[in-house]
Motif scaffolding. Structure first.
Motif, mmCIF file in Angstrom:
data_model
loop_
_atom_site.group_PDB
_atom_site.id
_atom_site.type_symbol
_atom_site.label_atom_id
_atom_site.label_comp_id
_atom_site.label_asym_id
_atom_site.label_seq_id
_atom_site.Cartn_x
_atom_site.Cartn_y
_atom_site.Cartn_z
ATOM 1 N N ASN A 213 0.843 -1.178 0.000
ATOM 2 C CA ASN A 213 0.000 0.000 0.000
ATOM 3 C C ASN A 213 0.889 1.242 0.000
ATOM 4 O O ASN A 213 1.914 1.278 0.671
ATOM 5 N N CYS B 226 0.542 4.025 1.443
ATOM 6 C CA CYS B 226 0.604 4.698 2.740
ATOM 7 C C CYS B 226 1.239 3.839 3.830
ATOM 8 O O CYS B 226 1.400 4.294 4.962
ATOM 9 N N TRP C 52 2.388 4.529 7.847
ATOM 10 C CA TRP C 52 1.809 3.773 8.955
ATOM 11 C C TRP C 52 2.915 3.168 9.826
ATOM 12 O O TRP C 52 2.837 3.212 11.044
ATOM 13 N N LEU D 61 -3.645 9.026 3.363
ATOM 14 C CA LEU D 61 -4.909 8.316 3.143
ATOM 15 C C LEU D 61 -5.984 9.205 2.521
ATOM 16 O O LEU D 61 -6.670 8.791 1.577
ATOM 17 N N HIS D 62 -6.149 10.421 3.054
ATOM 18 C CA HIS D 62 -7.325 11.217 2.712
ATOM 19 C C HIS D 62 -7.049 12.499 1.931
ATOM 20 O O HIS D 62 -7.984 13.087 1.393
#
Length: 87
Positions: A11, A13, A17, A46-47
């Motif tokens: 992923n 991200c 993390w 993420l956003h």
């Protein structure tokens, strides 16, 4: 978050993390306030909250410039960052 490895690989991200998780577990502070920058980076990945806010601010200035140029009779085109034509 699970392992961070999905069908198409890691992923995007997941490194953020891992940084946040490492900070969280190595922190001596019970509130983990020293990990706020790592948490912000992960949530931004993420956003895209900050990125979206910046694009909206740029678009607002573009609209203001367009309105001013129309009032002055000069030619100012609006640049679309989303691929739309006009505004």
């Amino acid at each position: 978050m699970a392992s961070g490895i999905g069908f198409k690989g890691t992923n995007r991200c997941f490194p953020f993390w891992e940084d946040y998780q490492q900070c969280y577990f190595s922190s001596n502070d019970k509130t983990h306030s020293d990990c706020s920058p790592a948490r912000e980076d992960y949530l931004e990945c993420l956003h895209h909250f900050k990125e979206i806010a910046r694009v909206r601010a740029i678009q607002a200035v573009e609209r203001q410039n367009y309105a001013k140029s129309k009032a002055n009779g000069t030619d100012h085109k609006i640049i679309s960052l989303t691929g739309e034509k006009g505004a």
